[in-house]
Write an enzyme that holds these catalytic residues in place. Sequence first.
Site, mmCIF file in Angstrom:
data_model
loop_
_atom_site.group_PDB
_atom_site.id
_atom_site.type_symbol
_atom_site.label_atom_id
_atom_site.label_comp_id
_atom_site.label_asym_id
_atom_site.label_seq_id
_atom_site.Cartn_x
_atom_site.Cartn_y
_atom_site.Cartn_z
ATOM 1 N N CYS A 93 0.860 -1.180 0.000
ATOM 2 C CA CYS A 93 0.000 0.000 0.000
ATOM 3 C C CYS A 93 0.898 1.233 0.000
ATOM 4 C CB CYS A 93 -0.867 -0.029 1.253
ATOM 5 S SG CYS A 93 -1.936 1.405 1.475
ATOM 6 N N HIS A 137 -8.984 -3.756 -2.050
ATOM 7 C CA HIS A 137 -8.038 -2.993 -1.232
ATOM 8 C C HIS A 137 -8.462 -1.518 -1.133
ATOM 9 C CE1 HIS A 137 -3.704 -1.989 -0.021
ATOM 10 N NE2 HIS A 137 -4.260 -0.812 -0.212
ATOM 11 N N GLU A 138 -8.746 -0.915 -2.300
ATOM 12 C CA GLU A 138 -9.100 0.521 -2.307
ATOM 13 C C GLU A 138 -10.470 0.749 -1.675
ATOM 14 O OE1 GLU A 138 -6.724 2.406 -2.825
ATOM 15 O OE2 GLU A 138 -5.434 0.938 -3.797
ATOM 16 N N HIS A 141 -10.310 1.136 2.000
ATOM 17 C CA HIS A 141 -9.817 2.441 2.481
ATOM 18 C C HIS A 141 -10.984 3.394 2.779
ATOM 19 C CE1 HIS A 141 -5.469 2.427 2.381
ATOM 20 N NE2 HIS A 141 -5.419 1.949 1.164
HETATM 21 ZN ZN ZN Z 1 -3.790 1.126 0.245
#
Ligand code: ZN
Length: 187
Positions: A93, A137-138, A141
Site C-alpha cells: 500500500c 483494497h481501495e 480504504h
Molecule cells: Zn492502500
Amino acid sequence: MAVKRVLQYGEKSLREPSKEVHKVSKKITELVHDLLETMYAKNGVGLAAPQIGVNYRVFVIDVSTNKEPLNPIVFINPKIIKKSGAVIAQEGCISFPEAYTDVKRYKNIMVKALDAKGKPFVLEANDGSLLARAIQHEYDHLDGILFIDHCVNRFETDEILAKYHLPPVEPEKLLDEPELDKELNND
Ligand code: ZN
C-alpha cells in the site's frame, strides 16, 4: 492538479470512514485528477481519497504495466455487489512504503460505481487478478480498513512493519473472515 502528500500508516484519517459523493462537482473532478497524478507519481496501482486526507468515497486504479498505455479507472460511490472464492496474495500500500504481506481476499468480485463523469457502470474482476484485489483494497480504504487487517499471519506482519519503522498491527482491527477461511480450506 497536483501530486499530494500520501498519509502514512499511523495517521488518523486513514482509519476514518468516508462520505458519499452527492454530486460529481468541480471539487470531485479535481480530487480525481489529484488521485491519478499522485498514484502515478508513487508508482501505485491504486489510491483512495482518504490516503490524501480527503474523506470522500472515491478511488482510482490502474493495473496497466509499463509496456501498456495508461488505463485509469475511476470509482465514485462504489459498492461491491457480488463476491466469491478466496485467494491469498501478497499486497502492499502506498501508505505503507515497502511493506508487503500476505492477505486474504475474494477471488471474484462485481462492483458498481460512478465514473469520473458521474455515469454508472458495473465491472467484474475475476480469478484473483490484480484488478480484483486492488478494487477490494481501495474499497476498504473508504471504510477505514487497511490491508494488514486482512493479514494471514499477524506476527509475521508485525515483523515486516517493524522492519520499515511502521507501527504494529492493531489487534482490535483484525478481521474475522469465516467465509474466506471456509473457501481457503476447501481448496
Ligand atoms: Zn492502500
